[in-house]
Design an enzyme around this catalytic site. Structure first.
Site, PDB file in Angstrom:
ATOM      1  N   GLY A  54       0.857  -1.188   0.000  1.00  0.00           N
ATOM      2  CA  GLY A  54       0.000   0.000   0.000  1.00  0.00           C
ATOM      3  C   GLY A  54       0.882   1.223   0.000  1.00  0.00           C
ATOM      4  O   GLY A  54       2.065   1.128   0.328  1.00  0.00           O
ATOM      5  N   CYS A  81       5.100  -6.248   1.892  1.00  0.00           N
ATOM      6  CA  CYS A  81       5.456  -4.830   2.001  1.00  0.00           C
ATOM      7  C   CYS A  81       4.590  -4.126   3.063  1.00  0.00           C
ATOM      8  O   CYS A  81       4.687  -4.453   4.227  1.00  0.00           O
ATOM      9  CB  CYS A  81       5.373  -4.163   0.631  1.00  0.00           C
ATOM     10  SG  CYS A  81       6.257  -2.591   0.593  1.00  0.00           S
ATOM     11  N   TYR A  82       3.704  -3.215   2.657  1.00  0.00           N
ATOM     12  CA  TYR A  82       2.840  -2.579   3.655  1.00  0.00           C
ATOM     13  C   TYR A  82       2.091  -3.655   4.458  1.00  0.00           C
ATOM     14  O   TYR A  82       1.857  -3.504   5.657  1.00  0.00           O
ATOM     15  CB  TYR A  82       1.837  -1.662   2.950  1.00  0.00           C
ATOM     16  CG  TYR A  82       0.836  -0.998   3.876  1.00  0.00           C
ATOM     17  CD1 TYR A  82       1.146   0.182   4.533  1.00  0.00           C
ATOM     18  CD2 TYR A  82      -0.429  -1.566   4.084  1.00  0.00           C
ATOM     19  CE1 TYR A  82       0.228   0.787   5.383  1.00  0.00           C
ATOM     20  CE2 TYR A  82      -1.350  -0.970   4.935  1.00  0.00           C
ATOM     21  CZ  TYR A  82      -1.014   0.213   5.580  1.00  0.00           C
ATOM     22  OH  TYR A  82      -1.920   0.800   6.414  1.00  0.00           O
ATOM     23  N   HIS A 168       8.850  -7.735  -2.717  1.00  0.00           N
ATOM     24  CA  HIS A 168       7.696  -8.093  -3.558  1.00  0.00           C
ATOM     25  C   HIS A 168       7.954  -9.399  -4.317  1.00  0.00           C
ATOM     26  O   HIS A 168       8.605  -9.377  -5.363  1.00  0.00           O
ATOM     27  CB  HIS A 168       7.408  -6.967  -4.553  1.00  0.00           C
ATOM     28  CG  HIS A 168       6.853  -5.749  -3.897  1.00  0.00           C
ATOM     29  ND1 HIS A 168       5.509  -5.548  -3.715  1.00  0.00           N
ATOM     30  CD2 HIS A 168       7.473  -4.686  -3.330  1.00  0.00           C
ATOM     31  CE1 HIS A 168       5.314  -4.408  -3.075  1.00  0.00           C
ATOM     32  NE2 HIS A 168       6.491  -3.863  -2.826  1.00  0.00           N
ATOM     33  N   GLU A 170       5.940 -10.947  -6.101  1.00  0.00           N
ATOM     34  CA  GLU A 170       5.125 -11.019  -7.319  1.00  0.00           C
ATOM     35  C   GLU A 170       5.796 -10.404  -8.543  1.00  0.00           C
ATOM     36  O   GLU A 170       5.349 -10.623  -9.660  1.00  0.00           O
ATOM     37  CB  GLU A 170       3.761 -10.345  -7.077  1.00  0.00           C
ATOM     38  CG  GLU A 170       3.771  -8.829  -6.907  1.00  0.00           C
ATOM     39  CD  GLU A 170       4.147  -8.351  -5.499  1.00  0.00           C
ATOM     40  OE1 GLU A 170       4.731  -9.142  -4.735  1.00  0.00           O
ATOM     41  OE2 GLU A 170       3.875  -7.181  -5.181  1.00  0.00           O
ATOM     42  N   SER A 222     -18.379  -2.879 -28.223  1.00  0.00           N
ATOM     43  CA  SER A 222     -17.627  -2.112 -29.222  1.00  0.00           C
ATOM     44  C   SER A 222     -17.093  -3.012 -30.326  1.00  0.00           C
ATOM     45  O   SER A 222     -16.665  -2.532 -31.361  1.00  0.00           O
ATOM     46  CB  SER A 222     -16.447  -1.426 -28.547  1.00  0.00           C
ATOM     47  OG  SER A 222     -15.503  -2.405 -28.142  1.00  0.00           O
ATOM     48  N   GLY A 223     -17.089  -4.326 -30.049  1.00  0.00           N
ATOM     49  CA  GLY A 223     -16.463  -5.227 -31.022  1.00  0.00           C
ATOM     50  C   GLY A 223     -15.006  -5.477 -30.670  1.00  0.00           C
ATOM     51  O   GLY A 223     -14.331  -6.254 -31.313  1.00  0.00           O
ATOM     52  N   GLY A 224     -14.523  -4.816 -29.627  1.00  0.00           N
ATOM     53  CA  GLY A 224     -13.176  -5.092 -29.125  1.00  0.00           C
ATOM     54  C   GLY A 224     -13.228  -6.352 -28.271  1.00  0.00           C
ATOM     55  O   GLY A 224     -14.311  -6.804 -27.889  1.00  0.00           O
ATOM     56  N   VAL A 225     -12.053  -6.881 -27.947  1.00  0.00           N
ATOM     57  CA  VAL A 225     -12.056  -8.164 -27.250  1.00  0.00           C
ATOM     58  C   VAL A 225     -12.694  -8.082 -25.853  1.00  0.00           C
ATOM     59  O   VAL A 225     -13.444  -8.982 -25.458  1.00  0.00           O
ATOM     60  CB  VAL A 225     -10.629  -8.800 -27.221  1.00  0.00           C
ATOM     61  CG1 VAL A 225      -9.612  -7.864 -26.657  1.00  0.00           C
ATOM     62  CG2 VAL A 225     -10.618 -10.093 -26.435  1.00  0.00           C
ATOM     63  N   ASP A 226     -12.462  -6.993 -25.136  1.00  0.00           N
ATOM     64  CA  ASP A 226     -12.948  -6.934 -23.752  1.00  0.00           C
ATOM     65  C   ASP A 226     -14.477  -6.921 -23.676  1.00  0.00           C
ATOM     66  O   ASP A 226     -15.083  -7.720 -22.955  1.00  0.00           O
ATOM     67  CB  ASP A 226     -12.395  -5.699 -23.030  1.00  0.00           C
ATOM     68  CG  ASP A 226     -10.892  -5.606 -23.145  1.00  0.00           C
ATOM     69  OD1 ASP A 226     -10.274  -6.647 -23.437  1.00  0.00           O
ATOM     70  OD2 ASP A 226     -10.334  -4.514 -22.963  1.00  0.00           O
ATOM     71  N   SER A 227     -15.084  -6.011 -24.434  1.00  0.00           N
ATOM     72  CA  SER A 227     -16.549  -5.961 -24.328  1.00  0.00           C
ATOM     73  C   SER A 227     -17.161  -7.222 -24.944  1.00  0.00           C
ATOM     74  O   SER A 227     -18.223  -7.687 -24.510  1.00  0.00           O
ATOM     75  CB  SER A 227     -17.118  -4.687 -24.953  1.00  0.00           C
ATOM     76  OG  SER A 227     -16.809  -4.600 -26.312  1.00  0.00           O
ATOM     77  N   SER A 228     -16.481  -7.808 -25.916  1.00  0.00           N
ATOM     78  CA  SER A 228     -17.024  -9.028 -26.529  1.00  0.00           C
ATOM     79  C   SER A 228     -17.020 -10.181 -25.534  1.00  0.00           C
ATOM     80  O   SER A 228     -18.001 -10.921 -25.423  1.00  0.00           O
ATOM     81  CB  SER A 228     -16.183  -9.435 -27.739  1.00  0.00           C
ATOM     82  OG  SER A 228     -16.186  -8.409 -28.684  1.00  0.00           O
ATOM     83  N   LYS A 366      -5.015  -8.636 -20.104  1.00  0.00           N
ATOM     84  CA  LYS A 366      -5.449  -8.829 -21.495  1.00  0.00           C
ATOM     85  C   LYS A 366      -5.274 -10.273 -21.974  1.00  0.00           C
ATOM     86  O   LYS A 366      -6.164 -10.834 -22.597  1.00  0.00           O
ATOM     87  CB  LYS A 366      -4.633  -7.893 -22.391  1.00  0.00           C
ATOM     88  CG  LYS A 366      -5.212  -7.705 -23.757  1.00  0.00           C
ATOM     89  CD  LYS A 366      -6.307  -6.693 -23.681  1.00  0.00           C
ATOM     90  CE  LYS A 366      -6.885  -6.267 -24.982  1.00  0.00           C
ATOM     91  NZ  LYS A 366      -7.826  -5.161 -24.777  1.00  0.00           N
TER      92      LYS A 366
END
Ligand code: XMP
Length: 515
Positions: A54, A81-82, A168, A170, A222-228, A366
């Site tokens: 954090g 960490c935090y 960290h 990760e 939108s036809g983009g991958v995310d909204s699809s 992504k």
């Protein structure tokens, strides 16, 4: 199903932690530290909890804390960490902070024998980013790692299965980060690691089937991958109750609008409304040449069209969005200078009121979204679609936008994309790094000669970049043959173009898009 809770204290790498856990085939979900109670934690049956980093100091008046009862429910905890500082502070250890004790970047850490460090070298490089540190661990805890500056780089109370690391694990710069997380997951939390990314789709559909039962949900596709991907997941969960609105602003690439309609209406049988709003957009863009103005107009008009459509649908309870994790970070940047005002449908909720907003992909990166998309049977061309800006071709027609210019650009762009794809198929996969490629209709006209006659037509610029994150990019060294074929086909097949140039500017100093 076994799962890990990533308790979010506002650090930069929180989603990365969740991702690293998922990579080891254990499902991880992130919850804000102040929005989950001990009862909920117990009821959810987590195998382990990770306290994230954090930005603040545990001594700040408004620094986030956890309910101390969490440490007593018997679930193993790893503080990072935090997260470790807070654990130490709340258990009455001693935390110090001084500029000269801060560590940033790769740091040599000496670890002692401990289950958290099983199969980890006694001396290894870890990634640090802190000012405060644990000076004295709380009673019952012992120090299990240190650095030159930090007397307690890791601590644990083995009986209570409480662990903490100042560095960290990760981030890739921590040499044994993956091993340390694996030790926590499998040796301490006793996870089995039988979760697969494919399970995400099944679980998400199940979650939303229950959560959204009987509700009407609206999604801007939108036809983009995310909204699809979000659309297909929600459609599987609630079927006809999901209404997808696809605003075709007339600034899409060749045949793109029809393709989107075909996939979602025909293939998936969705309740899809395509709004053909080209006239509206072009009218508002008439005479506009300034790039930021274009972006603003398109963003505003998009919201209006969407709003009009939503109103005509009657009562909608929930708005769904295809927000993914990188959007969440970008929108959190706050004070970063505005280079371009990116337009995404994420701006919608401010102007419309819904009972609730759901974002099924909010925790994913992504590539994870793509893998879910493939799994759901979304066509490859859509899942692997290169990024396309919200304002579409408007930012690729330099100067005023007209229907004629858009048509010319669409044809040239389609040819160029075809040729890059053809060249890429022929090239060896490792060498092909064309991550985004498109044509730009520059405002410049120049003289040419065709069949002994003088021509005076547009200059088209071809742009192709190689990049990991689109924050920086280099121009792609496309084979000359591909460029030549594209140039020759464009000047022959597209009326109105006399000249083709290739953009050899990297980002920075140029941006990927021309406007
Ligand atoms: P720039 O031009 O800023 O582009 O170097 C970086 C990446 O972002 C895409 N881009 C956008 N994406 N809305 C989006 O969703 C936008 O307004 C927008 N503008 C640029 C661009 O295509 C590239 O991939």
């Amino acid at each position: 199903m076994e799962k890990i809770l990533v308790l979010d204290f506002g650090g930069q790498y929180n989603q990365l932690i969740a991702r690293r856990v998922r990579e080891q085939h254990v499902y991880a979900e992130i919850k804000p530290c102040d929005r989950i109670s001990v009862e909920e934690i117990k009821a959810a049956g987590y195998q382990g909890i990770i306290f994230t980093g954090g930005p603040g100091s545990v001594y700040d008046a408004d620094s986030p804390h956890y309910d101390p009862a969490i440490l007593n429910v018997g679930i193993p905890v790893l503080g990072i960490c935090y997260g470790v500082q807070l654990m130490a502070y709340m258990e009455d250890g001693e935390i110090c902070g001084a500029e000269n004790s801060s560590e940033y970047g790769k740091t040599m850490v000496t670890a002692s024998q401990n289950v958290l460090f099983a199969d980890v070298s006694a001396e290894s490089v870890c990634w640090m980013s802190h000012t405060d540190y644990v000076k004295t661990p709380p009673e019952g805890f012992k120090v299990i790692a240190h650095t030159d500056k930090c007397p307690c780089a890791a601590m644990c109370d083995e009986d209570r299965k409480l662990y903490g690391v100042q560095f960290h694990p990760e981030v890739v710069h921590t040499d044994y980060g993956k091993q340390i997380l694996s030790n926590f997951l499998f040796r301490i939390c006793r996870c089995k690691g039988d979760w697969r990314m494919e399970d995400f789709a099944v679980q998400t559909v199940e979650t939303y089937r229950k959560k959204l039962a009987g509700k009407k949900v609206l999604l801007a596709l939108s036809g983009g991958v995310d909204s699809s991907v979000a659309a297909v997941l929600l459609h599987q969960a609630i079927g006809e109750n999901l209404v997808c609105v696809f605003v075709d602003h007339g600034l899409l690439r060749k045949d793109e609008g029809d393709f989107v309609e075909q996939v979602f209406r025909r293939q998936f049988g969705m309740n899809l409304i395509r709004v053909n709003a080209k006239e509206r957009f072009l009218e508002r863009l008439q005479g506009v040449t300034e790039p930021e103005r274009k972006r603003k107009i398109i963003g505003e008009e998009f919201i209006r069209v969407f709003e009009d459509e939503a109103k005509s649908l009657g009562k909608i309870d929930v708005l769904a969005q295809g927000t993914i994790y990188p959007d969440v970070i970008e929108s959190g940047k706050g004070d970063a200078a505005v280079i371009k005002s990116h337009h995404n449908v994420g701006g919608l909720p401010d102007v419309m009121s819904f009972e609730e907003i759901v974002e099924p992909l909010r925790d994913l990166f992504k590539d994870e979204v793509r893998s879910v998309g493939e799994q759901l049977g979304i066509p490859h061309a859509l899942v692997w679609r290169q990024p396309f800006p919200g304002p579409g071709l408007a930012v690729r027609v330099i100067g005023e936008i007209t229907d004629e210019k858009l048509e010319i650009l669409r044809d040239a762009d389609a040819i160029f994309r075809e040729e890059v794809e053809r060249a890429e198929l022929a090239a060896d996969a490792a060498a092909s790094a064309a991550n985004q490629y498109f044509a730009v209709l520059t405002g410049i006209r120049s003289v040419g000669v065709k069949g002994d006659a003088r021509t005076y037509g547009y200059t088209v610029a071809l742009r192709c970049v190689s990049t990991d994150d689109f924050m920086t990019a280099t121009w792609t060294r496309l084979p000359y043959e591909a460029l030549e074929r594209a140039s020759s086909r464009i000047t022959n097949e597209v009326k109105g173009i006399t000249r083709v140039v290739y953009d050899i500017t990297s980002k920075p100093p140029a941006t990927v898009e021309w406007e």
